[in-house]
Enzyme design. Structure first.
Site, short mmCIF file in Angstrom:
data_model
loop_
_atom_site.label_atom_id
_atom_site.label_comp_id
_atom_site.label_asym_id
_atom_site.label_seq_id
_atom_site.Cartn_x
_atom_site.Cartn_y
_atom_site.Cartn_z
N HIS A 127 0.84 -1.21 0.00
CA HIS A 127 0.00 0.00 0.00
C HIS A 127 0.87 1.26 0.00
CE1 HIS A 127 -3.12 2.90 1.01
NE2 HIS A 127 -2.48 3.21 2.12
N GLU B 282 -11.05 1.95 3.01
CA GLU B 282 -9.74 1.34 3.24
C GLU B 282 -9.94 0.00 3.95
OE1 GLU B 282 -6.37 4.76 3.14
OE2 GLU B 282 -7.08 4.25 5.13
#
EC number: 3.7.1.2
Lengths: 433, 433
Positions: B142, B208
């Site tokens: 990420h 998320e």
């Protein structure tokens, strides 16, 4: 409702010396333990701590809608949640009862013995159970100084700074009350010129001169607060020392902001001075040259308070060295703007939330609110009375913040916000498997 | 103490269908309201919610040192503060009582009626009163994806990233339980090419995919936690959707990190799966090529858990679109390292604190944990079954996170973590003075 507690002509039957931060016009709120080990909510007049739990039990709040145990608690959160109307009724009543013309408590020796303590006999505790702690970055002078050191004079302020009361979330668990000793923190730092970090105690431990405001339960999740109604949701203010480890901060803060460099401790003063008590010292807030977006634009211009601020360093020999003299009114972004911004996305604010101003630096070099600025990144050491110098804090240094309002009408103050630096602890327990 | 609740051969007398997240080996903890409007702490087996307040009152925890009202509360904080030994005794006992060979409760119709509810009859509430919410940034994939988009491939990871489990403080007041609708937030954004910000609803609303762990009161202020003892202080885990407004984030986040772009809401799944229940699915954590500093270096290598993660977008017509399939084990920094780092400066951690993993992205494009990455900053729209496309979330979209462990020995899961996007509210109340 008139705030009769602010009547400047009122005197108390409790003695208050000239220049005291706590005349009968102040009536702040705090939490303390009495000599009998009882935890209670209280107020202060002169050098006396007043047990509001006992005061209420003995009937002095009769007629005001309060639950029986509202002051017999270890935090002010529930009382703060009761809202401004109740705060005013309570503060006005306390002023009436302690007015020198009022014989009710003055002449009741038995009740006085139960309710009134010498402040030196009680131990002040955290006044609130901090739900969330937010810290803003609202001093233009501070942001400019820091920006100039890091990026040069021409790029000092970030492009967003004049449009947004920039803020970030802090840690609530480590907010401590004045008088708590502060351990020098360990952490990772990147030495100058190195490519690999090292571990050890911070070498650049700093203070930050701030104030903070405490909110009531201001809004439901999803509902922004109007900037013109924001102050109604502010219970009061405290002094705040937002301790900072500059070397840890420099290495960790990109891209998500300060974390361990700040969350080892933040110290607040124990007495919450209400916004109502500060009202006589309201003043103009700085003119904002770039017009803020409508949600940040208040309809009035008197959005600040004239609160004188001082930082003193006490060395181990007891010498007092004034490091800085600043003022709350220098802040570019106001508390109302901070709260309106914080909630414009629907973020909910609860009773007992703490919102720091950010370091309050003034326009002159002796009004900077951090050692980072006062010593210009450690390049200009400060000479102290004991012959030593400081760039950042030494073990044994005791930092003292003070704040007060003073004009012809009188004086209202916050008392002291102190913290002494202790040497780092041994880390032997980290070595075992 | 042996964790007998993990016995993989055990079956319950309550029916559990194949593939269910909640077999008798799970025994998670949550808080719910029963059909009689009673708030209680409970657990879940199959499709049944079990009232642990009633279970305790009826004597099924006899012999375990527990206060009478430990489960008759609206949060698990006090139970979590009791520590790991107590959690294990309680979880083991629940497994024993619901074991199909144990007649005590199985054959007591009256008690069963008081204790056991259909899960569809109860409403799940927030399982904890979140003290502080910290969010880490511990997925290398990420951080690399986001860094590549913002700074190019060669400077993707910041210099500190491989040395520090980077983290920051989030907002605890706006952590909500699965099923809570999410209002599209308003905020300031800087349109491409503009120099002045505009105000309006976020146009780049993202999810998320994260997990989070919940701590017990782990340490006193000033005392770091040994990385090898960190897991003992972790009660359990939940799924976390850390909603993010990317356009607000981009304009506000320099230099102090994300603030309003994140704090409008964070959603967690209602059942806390204990670290004990996850133990059979423990696995190797990624090898860390740059050796961490000693305080971050565990003595064992099995510091992660094999938890499969999925993100599904449900459009208003009910179509389910899988957006991502990831795994907790991809995380570069482990929970133990996160907790050791968080406390190495002396920061104190309390029972009920929530620590998010950061977005968990895997190595392949279909394992990215945010729309920012899945659509590569909005440049590659995703086609959905209903014929529409998404770069970021639309009003009416329902986001569903799932997480479960599965191997030959069985399956343990988290259930769902859902949130539906509602259109922005009217802001008429901000216009009045």
């Amino acid at each position: 409702m008139e705030i009769t507690a602010n009547n400047q002509n009122r005197k108390s039957w409790l003695p208050v010396v000239e220049g005291c931060d706590f005349p009968i016009q102040n009536i702040p709120f705090g939490v303390f333990i009495t000599r009998d080990d009882i935890i209670t909510i209280g107020t202060r007049i002169g050098e006396y701590a007043i047990d509001l739990g006992a005061f209420h039990q003995l009937g002095y709040f009769n007629g005001i809608p309060l639950t029986d145990d509202i002051f017999m608690q270890d935090s002010l959160n529930d009382f703060i949640a009761d809202g401004r109307k109740t705060w005013r009724l309570v503060r006005n009543r306390i002023a009436e009862v302690f007015d020198k013309e009022n014989p009710n408590l003055r002449d009741n020796e038995k009740h006085k013995e139960i309710i009134i303590f010498d402040v030196n006999e009680v131990e002040m505790l955290m006044p609130i159970d901090v739900g969330d702690y937010t810290d803003f970055y609202s001093s233009k002078e501070h942001a400019t100084n820091v920006g100039t050191m890091f990026r040069g004079k021409d790029n000092a302020l970030m492009p967003n700074w004049l449009h947004i009361p920039v803020g970030y979330h802090g840690r609530s668990s480590s907010v401590v009350v004045s008088g708590t000793n502060i351990r020098r923190p360990y952490g990772q730092t990147l030495p100058n010129g190195a490519t690999t970090p090292v571990f050890g105690p911070s070498q650049r431990l700093d203070m930050e001169l701030e104030t903070a405001f405490i909110t009531t339960s201001a809004n439901d999740l999803g509902k922004p607060i109007n900037v013109n109604e924001a102050e109604e949701n502010i219970f009061g203010m405290v002094l705040l020392n937002d301790w900072s480890a500059r070397d840890i901060q420099k290495w960790e803060y990109v891209p998500l902001g300060p974390f361990l460099s700040k969350n080892f401790a933040s110290t607040i003063s124990p007495w919450i001075v209400t916004l109502d008590a500060l009202e006589p010292f309201r003043c103009e807030s700085p003119k904002q040259k770039i017009e803020p977006l409508p949600y940040l634009k208040p309809s009035k211009t008197t959005n600040s308070f004239d609160i004188k601020l001082e930082v003193t360093l006490e060395t181990e020999n007891g010498d007092l060295n004034t490091l800085s003299t600043s003022n709350f009114k220098y802040l570019y972004w106001t508390m109302a703007q901070q709260l309106a911004h914080h909630t414009v996305n629907g973020c909910n604010v609860r009773a007992g939330d703490l919102m720091g101003s950010g370091t309050i630096s003034g326009p002159t070099e002796n009004s900077y609110g951090s050692l980072l600025e006062l010593t210009w990144g450690g390049k200009k050491p400060i000479s102290l009375k004991d012959g030593t110098t400081r760039t950042f804090l030494n073990d044994g240094d005791n930092l003292i913040l003070r704040g007060y309002c003073e004009n012809k009408k009188g004086r209202i103050g916050f008392g002291k916000c102190t913290g002494k630096i202790l040497p780092p602890i041994s880390l032997n327990h980290l070595k075992k498997d």
